[in-house]
Design an enzyme around this catalytic site. Sequence first.
Site, PDB file in Angstrom:
ATOM      1  N   SER A 196      -9.895   2.082   2.747  1.00  0.00           N
ATOM      2  CA  SER A 196      -8.927   2.842   2.072  1.00  0.00           C
ATOM      3  C   SER A 196      -7.777   1.975   0.959  1.00  0.00           C
ATOM      4  O   SER A 196      -7.480   2.446   0.207  1.00  0.00           O
ATOM      5  CB  SER A 196      -8.172   3.622   3.020  1.00  0.00           C
ATOM      6  OG  SER A 196      -7.235   3.105   3.776  1.00  0.00           O
TER       7      SER A 196
ATOM      8  N   LYS B 145       0.795  -1.169   0.043  1.00  0.00           N
ATOM      9  CA  LYS B 145       0.057   0.199  -0.074  1.00  0.00           C
ATOM     10  C   LYS B 145       0.846   1.187  -0.002  1.00  0.00           C
ATOM     11  O   LYS B 145       1.833   1.188   0.538  1.00  0.00           O
ATOM     12  CB  LYS B 145      -0.799  -0.086   1.247  1.00  0.00           C
ATOM     13  CG  LYS B 145      -1.910   0.957   1.272  1.00  0.00           C
ATOM     14  CD  LYS B 145      -2.933   0.963   2.393  1.00  0.00           C
ATOM     15  CE  LYS B 145      -3.888   1.890   2.318  1.00  0.00           C
ATOM     16  NZ  LYS B 145      -4.997   1.673   3.520  1.00  0.00           N
TER      17      LYS B 145
ATOM     18  N   SER C 172     -10.479  -0.325   6.970  1.00  0.00           N
ATOM     19  CA  SER C 172      -9.628  -0.164   5.398  1.00  0.00           C
ATOM     20  C   SER C 172      -9.283  -1.446   5.094  1.00  0.00           C
ATOM     21  O   SER C 172      -8.814  -1.415   3.759  1.00  0.00           O
ATOM     22  CB  SER C 172      -8.889   0.967   5.622  1.00  0.00           C
ATOM     23  OG  SER C 172      -9.412   2.307   5.583  1.00  0.00           O
TER      24      SER C 172
END
Lengths: 478, 95, 484
Positions: free
Chosen positions: C151, C76, C175
């Site tokens: 997210s 990420k 997330s």
Amino acid sequence: MEWETVIGLEIHTQLATRSKIFSGAATAYGAEPNTQACAVDLGLPGVLPVLNGEVVRMAIKFGLAIDAEITPLSVFARKNYFYPDLPKGYQISQFELPIVGKGQVTIELADGSSKVVGVTRAHLEEDAGKSLHEDFHGMTGIDLNRAGTPLLEIVSEPDMRSAQEAVAYMRKIHSIVRYIEISDGNMQEGSFRCDANVSVRPKGQKEFGTRAELKNINSFRFVEKAIELEVERQIDILESGGTVVQETRLYDANRNETRSMRSKEEAMDYRYFPDPDLLPVQVTDEDIEKVRQTLPELPDAKKARFVEDYSLSSEDAGILTASRELSIYFETVVEGCGEAKLAANWVMGELGGYLNRENLDIGNSPVSAEMLAGMLKRISDNTIYGKIAKEVFEAMWKGEGDADAIIDSKGLKQITDSGAIESLIDEVLANNPKQVEEYRGGKEKMLGFFVGQIMKATGGKANPGQVNQILKEKLKGG
Amino acid sequence: MSVDKSDIEKIAHLARLQIDEADVADYTTHLANILDLVAQMNSVDTEHVTPMAHPMDAVQRLREDVVTETNQREHFQAIAPQVEDGLYLVPRVIE
Amino acid sequence: MHTKTIAELAAGLRDKAFSSEELTRETLARIRQHNEATNSFITVSDELALAQAREADRKLAAGEAGPLTGIPIAQKDIFCTDGVLTTCGSRMLENFIAPYDATVIRRFGQAGAVMVGKTNMDEFAMGSSNETSYYGPVRNPWDLDSVPGGSSGGSAAAVAALMVPGATGTDTGGSIRQPAALCGITGLKPTYGRVSRYGMIAFASSLDQAGPLARTAEDAALMLNAMAGFDERDSTSIEREVPDYSAELNRDLQGLKIGLPKEYFSEGLDDAVARVIEAAIDEYRKLGAEVVEISLPNSNLAVPVYYVVAPAECSSNLSRFDGVRFGHRCEDPRDLEDLYKRSRGEGFGAEVKRRIMIGTYALSAGYYDAYYLKAQKIRHLISDDFRQAFDKVDVIMGPTSPGTAFKLGEKTDDPITMYLSDIYTIAVNLAGLPGMSVPAGQVNGLPVGLQIIGNYFDESRLLNVAHRFQQVTDHHRQIPSGFA
């Protein structure tokens, strides 16, 4: 109207650790800009603080030295504001639960009386960086070496009533932090600085007046001057019918004035909240005991002991214990020469004078305590006496060796052989019959003349007491 | 809970955020809506509840006082918008 | 090769069926082929990946390989990666080449994993749909007009589209779990403090936690083995032994006590989603588990509490983005205040600014007690609800999200509705507990996630519970059409 001044001080003292409070970067003074600012100090995205254990021990030590409560679980909070020398946009400090709670110190006033000043709290926090305003095409340069340096902020009660009391308090705290070796107290380098909250009120009034905060004062002299100026300014305002505005003011030593620093129309809103990156700091009774073992004798206790053990006056004891280094120097001299009174006179007198003149700390004295003791021993055993001793001291100061070597090489040894002195006296008396007559006729002042003649003949090396005694006998004898 | 334009301006200033005049109304509505949502908290009596700052019931670990970091100025300043003589530059700060 | 799990790829590498370099080249090719459709990656690090792959092949040849050696992993874009662009989904960090490695990056490096790129995400992890990214929204491989969740949407979509076998995510309010659910993959948010936060760009420090996204619980366990552990650079990381998360995967579930919070099955939950979850619970009954109803009475307060705590912390965490030492700086600032306001105003997107505003307000003078302090107190109550529940049950189950993936743009005009889509995941972060989402079925061709919540440090049990389910179901084996 008669006015009363009310002063509270916030002293920031830099803790003498090797690394920073929340990072492993060095704290050494004077490095090239930003070479001691690591990722954590720069507030790079993603970095996290980890607390330096040494700062916790130092804070506890200070708490014990001022007889304060130590908070079992203290909390670090974020103080949020934007400033270029504050990389994260917040300062990690302690707000609601500081590590050191209420304590107190006793200060001595000029009239010999003493006064207790309350310490509200002392908390740990990180220092900010430095803004350099030299010209970078009209821009300001930021050096973050100092960012993250550990500070202990010591907050007093508004207990002081004059600039002199404020200075006495500041000196006392300065002496304590150096005694317990948590700070070098170096004011030129900014390791010990203070903000003063100053207000005035009509004498007898209970409520405090509106205060101004004088920022970042870094010498004892400036504290006194800045406060005096501020008091004068506030009284002028009040007496001409105005009102004092609560604000932050800066003392300008060059212009000898205080001036408003930032406008307070935007009241500072620091949005304190507990720092979620740090957990509560636990201090157990065991931790406290461990630190207590490392606590040295403190100035007040040492002063009392000096009065008791060395029969010094309270004033002399106060001077000799004002700094730990000086007190250690003094005691080393006493140990070496065995005479406390003599040691006190020389340390405060001749040595103090030399240090003052050359603006040196006791730590940088070219005459070590051992050297001074060695010289004082020679006074005690009558090898030299006062005037000669000063000559020997000066030579030691200049690095010409220790007392014995100097006495030897300069031939300054006192003549104590009474036979030699007697024959000298006989000679002088024989050469000055007229003066002998006068003396014997009742003009006793003539004794000084004979002493002078003899000292001249010996180059000052005869023992004046001995000379006097023998002279009087001889002259009596006729 | 009512929020007005001056609240938004005050908060935006505290947070040092430039907000377009055209967006002020949106921010106002949004903040008001959030405050309405958050007002549900008032339905609970929390007088005797201690606040929870951390999920873990732990205390701070202490680091040894040793220098572990070396000078990485060039590396760190390679990503800085404006530097000179090793300093970060900002518009002149007036005190 | 792309249909293989991490465990299968690791076996292939060990057996010399293919090399890491071959695997990596194929992975990079597949990313190039499909990234345009999903927009999962912000950065694809070809050269670095191939260098790491060659190093992995050397280790494999030398017999020094671990289970992740040579396995391509996506990170990420919230994890600082030395020498690699690290944007956090923001214009603020459009030019930010991180000067150091996050602990998670370092640990994957030590495990010999190959980093193929950095995945797209909601800006500063603030969002539930991946639409707040400055680098464009991520599209859900199951329906390119729908969101992947957020997210960690880029990571979830990359795994679901079989571009990588595993990716990292971070979970502040759901997330990891919510995008895992919406993309039909397996995601695990560990106990707060289990994985180091050092180098992970902070959103809300007391809630953020990194974890794995993969296709199976078995793979998630392999990734967690590399990620978990104490880090002396993170004061909130826990000094506690890390078990081998693969060791307990096959434990029998006979007698397992599952709690179903009645609050998670009430209004707001899509009926079809509820039926999928109930069917999954039935599978667990068949596996020998005992199911009881429990109550988490303060569940309805999780969202309000979260929208005080998270913005408050973020408002402070994001103050360091000031245009002075890194990141976006506005052109020709007139003065210091202009530098701050324009750099931040231009660098941050709308949602980030909204949250900074809320947080600043909640912490400002006069409001602290009513908002922040009050929220932290209720947080305690929410946490106590779970403590009491775990006195009675081993795990808690329910839906991960109240619905399936929604259409792009559907909720962007109504942030509050968007916030409510995290209603079942947020409380877990407030309490600091571990939680998982595993594929449990589909509704109208879109995946549904089953959420499994465990007690503190009970990740092994969660993985075990998920793994046994995956051995008797094939929801996790479904592949979106067009990505086979």
